[in-house]
Design a protein around this motif. Structure first.
Motif, PDB file in Angstrom:
ATOM      1  N   CYS A  10     -17.327   9.118  -9.523  1.00 59.87           N
ATOM      2  CA  CYS A  10     -17.160   9.677 -10.872  1.00 59.87           C
ATOM      3  C   CYS A  10     -16.051  10.716 -10.980  1.00 59.87           C
ATOM      4  N   VAL A  11     -16.095  11.736 -10.138  1.00 60.44           N
ATOM      5  CA  VAL A  11     -15.212  12.886 -10.338  1.00 60.44           C
ATOM      6  C   VAL A  11     -13.744  12.506 -10.158  1.00 60.44           C
ATOM      7  N   GLU A  15     -11.259  12.752 -13.575  1.00 64.05           N
ATOM      8  CA  GLU A  15     -10.428  13.956 -13.714  1.00 64.05           C
ATOM      9  C   GLU A  15      -9.573  14.308 -12.509  1.00 64.05           C
ATOM     10  N   PRO A  46     -25.161  13.282  -7.297  1.00 66.68           N
ATOM     11  CA  PRO A  46     -25.217  14.494  -8.133  1.00 66.68           C
ATOM     12  C   PRO A  46     -26.543  14.664  -8.868  1.00 66.68           C
ATOM     13  N   CYS A 153     -19.003  19.991   2.825  1.00 67.95           N
ATOM     14  CA  CYS A 153     -20.288  19.838   3.511  1.00 67.95           C
ATOM     15  C   CYS A 153     -20.670  18.379   3.753  1.00 67.95           C
ATOM     16  N   HIS A 154     -20.536  17.563   2.697  1.00 65.70           N
ATOM     17  CA  HIS A 154     -21.068  16.197   2.787  1.00 65.70           C
ATOM     18  C   HIS A 154     -20.303  15.325   3.765  1.00 65.70           C
ATOM     19  N   CYS A 193     -19.457  26.278   2.354  1.00 64.08           N
ATOM     20  CA  CYS A 193     -19.601  25.416   1.185  1.00 64.08           C
ATOM     21  C   CYS A 193     -18.760  25.953   0.023  1.00 64.08           C
ATOM     22  N   GLY A 195     -19.657  25.537  -3.061  1.00 60.79           N
ATOM     23  CA  GLY A 195     -20.590  25.895  -4.130  1.00 60.79           C
ATOM     24  C   GLY A 195     -20.603  24.912  -5.286  1.00 60.79           C
ATOM     25  N   LEU A 197     -21.739  22.112  -6.108  1.00 59.08           N
ATOM     26  CA  LEU A 197     -22.928  21.431  -6.636  1.00 59.08           C
ATOM     27  C   LEU A 197     -23.748  22.308  -7.562  1.00 59.08           C
ATOM     28  N   LEU A 198     -23.477  23.617  -7.547  1.00 63.92           N
ATOM     29  CA  LEU A 198     -24.215  24.496  -8.457  1.00 63.92           C
ATOM     30  C   LEU A 198     -23.613  24.485  -9.863  1.00 63.92           C
ATOM     31  N   THR A 199     -22.456  23.829 -10.022  1.00 63.10           N
ATOM     32  CA  THR A 199     -21.765  23.825 -11.308  1.00 63.10           C
ATOM     33  C   THR A 199     -22.695  23.402 -12.444  1.00 63.10           C
ATOM     34  N   TRP A 231     -14.854  17.184  -5.524  1.00 61.29           N
ATOM     35  CA  TRP A 231     -15.704  18.290  -6.002  1.00 61.29           C
ATOM     36  C   TRP A 231     -15.149  19.617  -5.499  1.00 61.29           C
ATOM     37  N   ARG A 234     -11.807  20.467  -7.117  1.00 62.79           N
ATOM     38  CA  ARG A 234     -11.982  20.971  -8.474  1.00 62.79           C
ATOM     39  C   ARG A 234     -12.255  22.474  -8.434  1.00 62.79           C
TER      40      ARG A 234
END
Lengths: 290, 655, 175
Positions: A10-11, A15, A46, A153-154, A193, A195, A197-199, A231, A234
């Motif tokens: 997706c990401v 974009e 996600p 991380c992933h 990390c 961060g 995924l906290l978006t 991610w 971004r």
């Protein structure tokens, strides 16, 4: 020429165009042919927090789509790569789950077979193409550019699921960057990390994580920061100014996708690599003209 | 052939009787052909049970006995004695294992009883066909081999030698002393390690009954209990042991002086290519390290080897070659020690990223007054005195991804270091200890822990996730579960307490010794509770950390135990040999030699008889493992007590 | 559509909750019981310093069966899924996986889904992706779309009605 189905996720395709552009430019030069398919969806990672079953099923569906072509799958996004790999691991080892999921896939005439191998950018560049072949193409070596790598991380954890590089001491990006003349250096925050995924629920905190790491990188005097995850990119590139605000620092760290830097060293024009889409101050390094 | 069989069934408390219907089994046994009496008792292995069997043998004139009880591994030996005492040949006994193979394995009483009946049926069928066998005698070679010259090996060698037996002590490295020689002080009494170890090392060197083979390795073992034939490789030292005076002039002269990482100093100190590992080495002789010596690796050492020039005793001999010697011994004590887990495998703790992350053993060498810094505590990165030192315990221990076991010495050695470091650096030196649980189980250990708690030590109950280099120092984030707070420790020196692991060559060594490893890689004892020093191979004993991690106290105690077990055998002139060994039916043997290739004990040879050759079993060497019997294509190989004609009816009746 | 099926407290959610409960008790019995609270996870937790997540405490609460306490707390939504806790745990306990299950449980129990997760989920259910194609701005403030950059058309479910139907079936019936 080895062919792979490109699974964009997706990401990247909505974009993070610079990653996609640089991938499409660089990989064919390294004898990797990318095959585009219709109908792909989100990998599910996600929204794993909302419904794990849904992500498992979505990943399986995407793998099944690619398997129809009889090709291996290239997932440039580490998060997608983890989701697909984990899904594959579950479906290959749990017959009951395999049956359930295949029942679900049957509605679209799809079957999960478990034959396709799932690779990431790092697998392709380091293991399949090989550092030596990259070296051969590097026309414009990056003169000792002092770079910090960020794996994301992933890409390296959890190692139990089989990640492209070592969880505690990843070195493949370093090897690739050395092959094009850059000078990657270790730094204490390397495995931290972004961060990102906290978006979805705590965007301020996400940016703080980003800012904290980037600030340390800036303090240590790196010329550039290299990543391979849309991610993370971004966070570090597209939102760098905002991330700086959270730690009260003016951040000016040039951030590149690994594939952009490779492209530049291969002599590909910065236009084609989407360099003007990087919002971090990549100009200050004067790498490759238009 | 036996016609009068006595059947005895043991309740084993309720271990058997709760799952197997004893009464029904007894009644059933009575119906079997050949069984003349059937009796039960709560504990057949007790005196009362034994007397019941003995009396019944006499009263009913039995000629063989079947006992339904626990595994023959437990009590076959006991019951053979009982049967013999009752007047029946010890080998006219058959055990039906209805505990491990029945009552313990099942829950349904009906089905378990049926299975017990089947096992008894088979045992009775075999008992009818048992034959009397005689035990033979083996002469014992009254000498011992001790492998490994650490504190366990030293103790075992001295104890056996004191019993009056000859001992060969084989040590792989140039000197005995092992890990204990590397330590500064010992917990919890803070005895100077060298001061208590050196006299023992000297005793080994001077004991008339001990022959020390240092810089030597055991490369092969043949034979069995009472008579082992051991091949030892004496590695070339390139120094004549008779001439070398141990003056050390050659070490000073060597072109590679201070250039080679010293094993004894855990890499913190440097040595020459010709060296003695430490000043109190036994034997006090020099050794040339063939992997580094310029002359031996490149054929040239400047204008000529400086060691030769420096040696007044003319002891250096570059022509020396490895030598092989053979030793004959009756018993073997294995005391080969342990390795430390290489902490690079837990990369997050920064051992390979910073020179200022060291192991507890490296810290011992820093603390030791005879160490590379003569006891000065420094940061390896810059030689400066640290102001803050942080210990991380359980590095790779109690860890499902590394070593599942507890190292048993990490906590105590860290506590000991606190005492020694405060003594050296002043009580204000900051010492942090990140621990998961402090295990102070030994005598005086808990008291020592209390003492250290009173010495301004910062205990953090938690485990760091990472050690980071930041600028000139190291930082550790530690969540302390006693305060429920995350602390950031800025520190100068990090000391890791790594797991204890089996020696890197342990697996190869088990093949040479024909002993087993437990799942953790350490050598396996015959029984964890009751035979903790024995192995499954007769006459081979284990002591110290090669069996499992332990402290010095326990290693010494186990070594003395192993010595006693060994002396027990050596003090006998002869041993009884089990007659349950293989033999060849000469009419059937075609001399194909398949049996030779499978025999692990070299107990079979091919004998020429005219133009025909045949297998022959050496009764002294055969261990009765039965491998040749099942491998023999013609059925010529048979084993006493387990002949095909005895086993077939047993199987037919059972299944 | 979609989102209602997933989060409603209707009959079908009972089955879903049971499934997650099963997953949690598996995590509890097979994994968490082995935790000896060394807190290596919390020492290295990316979310701890910023947001007070304590993974070792999550494991301890699960061991005590205090699931409700956790699904009612926002703290479970602070995990960044960095997987460091799972990677470094000496007892192979994976707090991050427990957190995934707890968040799933919170959703299935009708708790408020925080922030943009709802929008993301809705987007996946309607167009197949977490967000639609964007036009983006370059460093010198020009707007670019995929086609401006010569990128091929994006890959997403072509028959979105069918995709929605299949997914909602999955969400409700739980495969």
């Amino acid at each position: 020429m080895k062919s792979y189905v490109l699974y964009p996720g997706c990401v990247m395709p909505t974009e993070q165009y610079a990653y996609e552009m640089s991938i499409r430019e660089v990989l064919p030069l390294l004898e990797i042919k990318l095959v585009d398919l219709k109908d792909f969806s989100c990998c599910g990672e996600p929204i794993k927090s909302v419904n794990q079953m849904l992500s498992l099923a979505l990943s399986a569906r995407n793998i099944a789509l690619a398997e129809k072509e009889g090709l291996d799958i290239f997932a440039p996004c580490p998060m997608c790569h983890l989701a697909l790999s984990e899904s594959k691991r579950i479906l290959d080892s749990d017959p009951a789950m395999n049956e359930k999921i295949n029942k679900f896939l049957a509605d679209e005439g799809l079957t999960y077979m478990g034959k396709s191998v799932i690779v990431n950018t790092l697998d392709l560049l380091h293991d399949i193409v090989g550092v030596e072949n990259i070296k051969k193409l590097a026309k414009k070596p990056l003169n000792e550019l002092k770079v910090a790598t960020h794996y994301g991380c992933h890409l390296i954890r959890p190692s139990e699921i089989g990640r492209p590089d070592d969880s505690e001491n990843p070195q493949k990006m370093e090897k690739i960057l050395e092959a094009i003349g850059a000078k990657p250096l270790d730094y204490p925050e390397k495995l931290d990390c972004c961060g990102g995924l906290l978006t979805a629920n705590l965007p301020e905190s996400a940016l703080t994580k980003t800012g904290q790491k980037l600030q340390k990188v800036q303090e240590q005097g790196f010329d550039a920061f290299i990543d391979t995850c849309p991610w993370c990119h971004r966070q570090y590139d597209s939102k760098q100014t905002k991330a700086g605000e959270t730690v009260a620092a003016k951040l000016e760290v040039p951030v590149f996708y690994l594939t952009q830097l490779l492209g530049l060293s291969f002599g590909i024009s910065s236009d084609k690599l989407g360099l003007d889409l990087n919002l971090s101050p990549v100009d200050k390094l004067n790498l490759g003209g238009k | 052939m036996s016609n009068k069989i006595g059947f005895f069934v043991c309740h084993c408390g309720i271990n058997i009787s709760s799952t197997v219907d004893i009464k029904e089994l007894m009644e059933y046994a009575k119906t079997l052909d050949g069984v003349v009496i059937s009796k039960d008792y709560k504990y057949m292995c007790s005196d009362v049970g034994a007397n019941l069997i003995k009396d019944s043998i006499k009263k009913h004139n039995l000629d063989s006995v079947v006992i339904a009880c626990c595994s023959p591994r437990m009590h076959e030996h006991t019951f053979r004695g009982v049967v013999e005492a009752g007047g029946v040949n010890a080998f006219n006994l058959e055990i039906a294992n209805i505990r491990e193979q029945c009552s313990w394995a099942h829950e349904n009483k009906n089905l378990a009883t049926e299975k017990a009946k089947a096992l008894v049926r088979g045992a009775v069928a075999k008992a009818k066909l048992l034959e009397s066998l005689e035990t033979s005698k083996i002469k014992v070679t009254p000498k011992a081999l001790v492998i490994g010259g650490g504190i366990a090996g030293i103790q075992a060698a001295l104890d056996i030698a004191e019993e009056g037996h000859k001992v060969y002590l084989v040590e792989k490295s140039p000197s005995i002393g092992g890990r204990m020689a590397q330590l500064d002080k010992t917990f919890p009494t803070l005895d100077c390690s060298s001061c208590i170890l050196t006299p023992k090392m000297m005793e080994v060197a001077n004991h008339p009954n001990i022959e020390l083979l240092s810089y030597s390795e055991v490369i092969g073992i043949e034979g069995s209990i009472g008579n082992y034939n051991v091949k030892v490789k004496k590695k070339a030292r390139f120094v004549d042991m008779d001439k070398c005076t141990g003056c050390g002039d050659c070490m000073v002269a060597c072109r590679l002086k201070d250039r080679i990482s010293s094993e004894f100093d855990e890499g913190i100190g440097k040595r020459s290519a010709i060296y003695m590992p430490f000043p109190q080495a036994v034997p006090l002789k020099c050794t040339i390290d063939a992997e580094n010596c310029l002359l031996l690796t490149r054929g040239k050492c400047g204008t000529g080897p400086l060691c030769v020039e420096a040696c007044d005793a003319d002891a250096i001999d570059f022509k020396q070659k490895d030598e092989e010697v053979e030793l004959n011994v009756g018993v073997i004590v294995v005391a080969t020690g342990y390795d430390l887990l290489d902490p690079t495998s837990l990369h997050e703790y920064g051992y390979s990223r910073s020179d200022d992350v060291i192991t507890t053993l490296e810290m011992e060498r820093l603390i030791s007054s005879s160490g590379p810094t003569t006891g000065e505590i420094i940061r390896p990165s810059n030689g400066e005195k640290p102001k803050s030192i942080t210990y991380v315990l359980c590095v790779g221990s109690r860890d499902e991804t590394e070593c599942t076991w507890c190292c048993r010495i990490g906590c105590m050695s860290a506590l000991k270091h606190v005492y020694l470091l405060k003594e050296k650096l002043g009580e204000d030196i900051e010492i942090n200890i990140c621990y998961t649980d402090i295990r102070s189980f030994g005598k005086g250990y808990e008291e020592f822990y209390r003492k250290i708690r009173g010495m301004k030590t910062n205990f953090f109950r938690g485990r760091p996730s990472e050690v980071r280099k930041s600028g000139d120092h190291l930082t550790i984030d530690i969540f302390d579960t006693t305060t429920n707070k995350l602390f950031e420790i800025k520190t100068d020196l990090v000391v890791l307490a790594p797991a204890l692991v089996s020696r890197a060559d342990a697996t190869d060594f088990t093949r040479i010794l024909r002993i087993s490893q437990s799942i953790d890689g350490f050598f396996l004892e015959a029984h964890p509770k009751l035979r903790p020093i024995d192995t499954f191979t007769g006459g081979v004993f284990i002591a110290g950390c090669c069996q499992s991690p332990k402290d010095i106290q326990d290693s010494v105690a186990q070594a003395s135990g192993a010595a006693a077990r060994a002396a027990n055998i050596l003090s006998k002139k002869e041993l009884e040999a089990e007659p349950l060994i293989s033999y060849v039916d000469e009419d059937l043997c075609s001399g194909c030699s398949t049996c030779l290739s499978v025999c692990a004990y070299n107990a079979i040879e091919l004998v020429k008889d005219g133009d025909k050759s045949q297998a022959k079993v050496n009764e002294a060497l055969c261990m009765g493992c039965g491998l040749c019997v099942v491998t023999c294509p013609s059925g010529a190989m048979q084993q006493h007590g387990y002949k095909d004609k005895q086993l077939r009816p047993m199987i037919e009746e059972t299944v | 559509m979609g989102i209602v099926d997933l989060t409603s407290m209707g009959e079908s959610q009972v089955k879903l909750r049971n499934e997650i409960n099963e997953r949690l008790s598996r995590l509890q019995d097979e994994i968490s019981d082995y935790c000896y609270q060394c807190a290596k996870c919390t020492s290295g937790c990316e979310a701890h310093k910023l947001l007070e997540l304590e993974p070792h405490k999550i494991v301890a609460l699960l061991k005590r069966g205090l699931i409700d306490e956790m699904i009612n707390s926002d703290v479970i939504w602070t995990c960044m899924s960095c997987f460091k806790c799972r990677e470094r745990c000496p007892q192979k306990v994976a707090p991050v996986e427990i957190l995934f299950a707890l968040k799933n449980m919170a959703v299935a129990s009708g708790k408020q889904i925080p922030g943009n997760y709802t929008a993301m989920l809705q987007s996946v259910l309607s167009i197949g992706l977490i967000q639609d194609v964007k036009s983006i701005t370059t460093r010198d403030n020009k707007t670019k779309s995929r086609s401006d950059l010569d990128l091929p058309e994006i890959s997403k479910p072509t028959d979105s009605t069918k995709f929605q139907m299949i997914l909602s079936k999955l969400a409700v019936e739980k495969v």
